[in-house]
Design an enzyme around this catalytic site. Structure first.
Site, PDB file in Angstrom:
ATOM      1  N   ALA A 131      32.056  36.936  19.527  1.00  7.63           N
ATOM      2  CA  ALA A 131      32.205  37.534  21.021  1.00  7.63           C
ATOM      3  C   ALA A 131      33.071  38.645  20.983  1.00  7.63           C
ATOM      4  O   ALA A 131      32.598  39.799  21.758  1.00  7.63           O
ATOM      5  CB  ALA A 131      32.684  36.175  22.000  1.00  7.63           C
ATOM      6  N   TYR A 132      34.006  38.645  20.304  1.00  6.33           N
ATOM      7  CA  TYR A 132      35.081  39.655  20.497  1.00  6.33           C
ATOM      8  C   TYR A 132      34.432  41.030  19.866  1.00  6.33           C
ATOM      9  O   TYR A 132      34.215  42.062  20.534  1.00  6.33           O
ATOM     10  CB  TYR A 132      36.430  39.477  19.757  1.00  6.33           C
ATOM     11  CG  TYR A 132      37.269  40.471  19.651  1.00  6.33           C
ATOM     12  CD1 TYR A 132      38.189  40.955  20.718  1.00  6.33           C
ATOM     13  CD2 TYR A 132      37.678  41.226  18.576  1.00  6.33           C
ATOM     14  CE1 TYR A 132      39.124  41.789  20.715  1.00  6.33           C
ATOM     15  CE2 TYR A 132      38.555  42.418  18.515  1.00  6.33           C
ATOM     16  CZ  TYR A 132      39.132  42.660  19.744  1.00  6.33           C
ATOM     17  OH  TYR A 132      39.970  43.688  19.302  1.00  6.33           O
ATOM     18  N   SER A 133      33.678  40.888  18.600  1.00  9.58           N
ATOM     19  CA  SER A 133      33.247  42.192  17.953  1.00  9.58           C
ATOM     20  C   SER A 133      32.296  42.561  18.814  1.00  9.58           C
ATOM     21  O   SER A 133      32.015  43.813  18.947  1.00  9.58           O
ATOM     22  CB  SER A 133      32.643  41.827  16.454  1.00  9.58           C
ATOM     23  OG  SER A 133      33.788  41.198  15.670  1.00  9.58           O
TER      24      SER A 133
ATOM     25  N   SER B 109      31.529  42.313  22.048  1.00 17.32           N
ATOM     26  CA  SER B 109      32.065  43.015  23.287  1.00 17.32           C
ATOM     27  C   SER B 109      32.671  44.601  22.820  1.00 17.32           C
ATOM     28  O   SER B 109      32.616  45.218  23.640  1.00 17.32           O
ATOM     29  CB  SER B 109      33.024  42.089  23.714  1.00 17.32           C
ATOM     30  OG  SER B 109      34.413  42.156  23.225  1.00 17.32           O
TER      31      SER B 109
END
Ligand code: ZN
Length: 658
Positions: free
Chosen positions: A554-556, A558
């Protein structure tokens, strides 16, 4: 007007100079007496010099000191004998006078003595106090101000017609004082300027100042001119004024030829004054006391036509400059005070401190004008007299001496996620370069991180569009526009592989790291477009954009989406002179996220010491929040003036990225 003398407090200021410091501060505490560097005080002491000879020394307020915070070092010691001899001269130019004052000081490191030093020296009292009391200027800035002062004070004061501060005023005061003072005399009123009081002790002189100003206030009460008219509440529907404000700032900056901030005052009194049907006749006369002209210029601008204002200003300069004693250099023709139906009272200045000073001065001016109007009509000094003060030799000299301002002075930056870590470091780097900063964070701690006029911390959930709009509105009301946007806020949820990643967690990361930044970019665009030196956006991305890691889907994803958003913005907004660049930090450990325990755990996971773990990169160097912030700030500056759409890693070198 309250007498603030307090015996216990006074004991903390021993000695004759100490008492001078104490009552000077008492005067400075009351903004209806003096504002921002206005007014001055003195005491005459006898001292033994290095040769063992007794000398009379005048300790007089030095320039650059404020009465409210003055200390003993803020007083310049000048030899009385020389001052009294100077007072006998027929003529003395201002630059000559300043030279004489400086060369007769007994302490080389003391500040330049006040221009009213000779006046203080000639008054035969140990303590002398001078203020620009609102009540006195309200009464003297009227058609028959002199008669009113005579009526109020009789022979307790000597009345001095208006004359510019400096040597000529000192001479006139000395003459009038020796001719007109009686045993009852405790003060001197300078028409259209202010008031002096004097006494044998600091307390006596201070008490007399308060007593004299109280009598002026009582007179205003008796004349029905004290209570100000009740302002009508400002229009409840006034919203979304930020673009109008930013447009106005753009015009002001272009006229000034240098970046400036605006500050809007929308309190009922200011809005009401700006909307009065007779605002033109009330406001287009001049300031309450001449030295305000340096801060406010002679006249406020009505409405938002900056071009018309600058045209008028040039006419005013061309009209009076030829009659001046020396050739004059025109100051920038941009307004400092603006009265606008929609925006209220708007003050312009080079820094947030300056706009606040202009605001304080004009809010007092409004009260003075309203009271003088109630007495029958406000009558300021002539344009000629005000021109002479605005273009005073000494002020012009100051202008020539002023050094290079900091890089971002007169500019505004907004930083998200600004309460701690990289965001707070960005705030530091931008403040240090002279920018005014609007700092947003979900945590309310952001509000109290700094207490300084160029900082506005606002608690804001950037995923809430209404809160973002409100923050922009508040920020622009305080500083006038937006030049730099630092998109830093983001979340990094703990490791979670795709096979267990929930919709909820995915959406949460996307809403903060991507969606909120779209809102910020979209809402900031009309403001950045009106940044006088071009808008600048810096996106704090991540190493995960070029080199994602397992467990950070999710972080990468986003950060990659945000990265594409920034690149498209760079393409779309180039024609609006807005540049967008990204930094990709990695392994920045001096943030709240990385506690000692977490660091220790991660380091042992790799079989490294904490120090080794922190430097696990090609250059074997530690990357700090400050390093990232400095790069972000530089990307807003001239080094990157011709760069947009760039992505710069700041990670000590990462093999996968390289
Ligand atoms: Zn004065």
């Amino acid at each position: 007007m309250k007498n603030l003398w307090n015996d216990d407090e006074a004991k903390h200021y021993p000695g004759e100079l100490g008492q001078r410091v104490y009552t000077s501060r008492l005067l400075g505490r009351d903004t209806t007496l003096v504002l921002h560097g206005g007014g001055n005080t003195s005491v005459k002491l006898t001292e033994t010099n290095i040769l063992g000879k007794k000398e009379h020394i005048l300790y007089v307020k030095g320039s650059g000191w404020d009465l409210e915070t003055i200390e003993a070092d803020g007083f310049s010691p000048v030899r009385m004998a020389h001052l009294l001899a100077l007072a006998e001269l027929d003529k003395l130019s201002d630059p000559q006078m300043v030279n004489e004052l400086k060369t007769q000081m007994t302490k080389a490191s003391a500040p330049t003595p006040s221009v009213e030093t000779i006046l203080h020296a000639t008054l035969p009292y140990k303590y002398v106090d001078h203020t620009h009391a609102d009540a006195i200027v309200a009464i003297t800035n009227t058609e028959n101000g002199k008669q009113r002062i005579e009526e109020i004070y009789g022979d307790t004061v000597v009345i001095i017609p208006y004359i510019m501060p400096g040597f000529d005023l000192a001479r006139l005061c000395a003459e009038r004082f020796s001719a007109e003072a009686t045993d009852n005399t405790i003060g001197m009123v300078l028409l259209n300027h202010g008031i002096f009081s004097f006494g044998e002790t600091a307390k006596e002189s201070y008490d007399r100042m308060i007593q004299l100003v109280c009598r002026a206030e009582e007179y205003l009460q008796q004349q029905g001119a004290w209570a100000l008219p009740q302002p009508l509440a400002p229009d409840e529907h006034a919203t979304a004024l930020r673009t109008t404000t930013a447009k106005l700032r753009y015009d002001v900056v272009k006229a000034a030829g240098k970046t400036m901030l605006l500050r809007c005052y929308r309190d009922p009194r200011s809005v009401d004054f700006a909307r009065r049907h007779d605002v033109a006749s009330l406001s287009q006369q001049g300031p309450a006391t001449p030295d305000h002209v340096i801060r406010t210029k002679r006249l406020p601008m009505l409405g938002r036509n900056v071009e018309a204002y600058t045209h008028q200003y040039k006419e005013y300069f061309d009209g009076y400059a030829p009659g001046a004693k020396e050739p004059k250099t025109m100051l920038d023709p941009a307004p400092r005070v603006i009265l606008d139906r929609d925006l209220g009272l708007v003050c312009a200045g080079r820094s947030a401190k300056d706009t606040a000073i202009v605001g304080d001065i004009y809010q007092h001016t409004i009260e003075v004008i309203l009271r003088a109007t109630a007495l029958g009509g406000y009558r300021a000094l002539s344009a000629r007299d005000l021109f002479d003060t605005e273009y005073w030799d000494l002020e012009q000299a100051k202008l020539r001496r002023s050094g290079k301002p900091p890089q971002f002075s007169g500019e505004v930056a907004l930083v998200t996620g600004a309460a701690s870590g990289i965001g707070k470091a960005c705030v530091d780097s931008l403040l240090q370069r002279g920018a005014a900063v609007i700092a947003l964070d979900l945590k309310s701690a952001v509000e109290a991180n700094y207490e300084r006029p160029d900082y506005l911390g606002l608690e804001c959930d950037i995923t809430d569009n209404a809160q973002v709009e409100q923050a922009l509105e508040g920020g622009v009301q305080r500083f006038g526009g937006l030049d730099m946007l630092i998109l830093n806020a983001g979340i990094f949820p703990g490791g979670c592989r795709i096979d267990t990643l929930s919709d909820g967690d995915w959406h949460k990361v996307m809403s903060i790291n991507v969606d909120a930044n779209l809102t910020l970019l979209r809402e900031a665009h009309p403001l950045l477009k009106r940044a006088p030196n071009g808008g600048r956006v810096v996106v704090v991305g991540s190493k995960n954009v070029p080199a994602p890691g397992p467990g950070a889907a999710a972080y990468s994803a986003s950060k990659a989406a945000l990265n594409q958003l920034a690149r498209v913005a760079a393409l779309e907004w180039g024609s609006d002179n807005i540049r967008i660049n990204s930094v990709h930090p990695n392994a920045v450990f001096d943030t709240a996220l990385w506690t000692d325990e977490v660091l220790q755990a991660r380091a042992s996971h790799y079989g490294l010491s904490v120090e080794e773990y922190k430097r696990r990169n090609v250059l074997s160097t530690e990357v700090t929040s400050h390093d990232v912030a400095e790069l972000v700030a530089e990307m807003c500056g001239p080094l990157f003036a011709k760069t947009t759409g760039a992505q710069v890693p700041i990670d000590g070198g990462n093999e996968r990225v390289i």
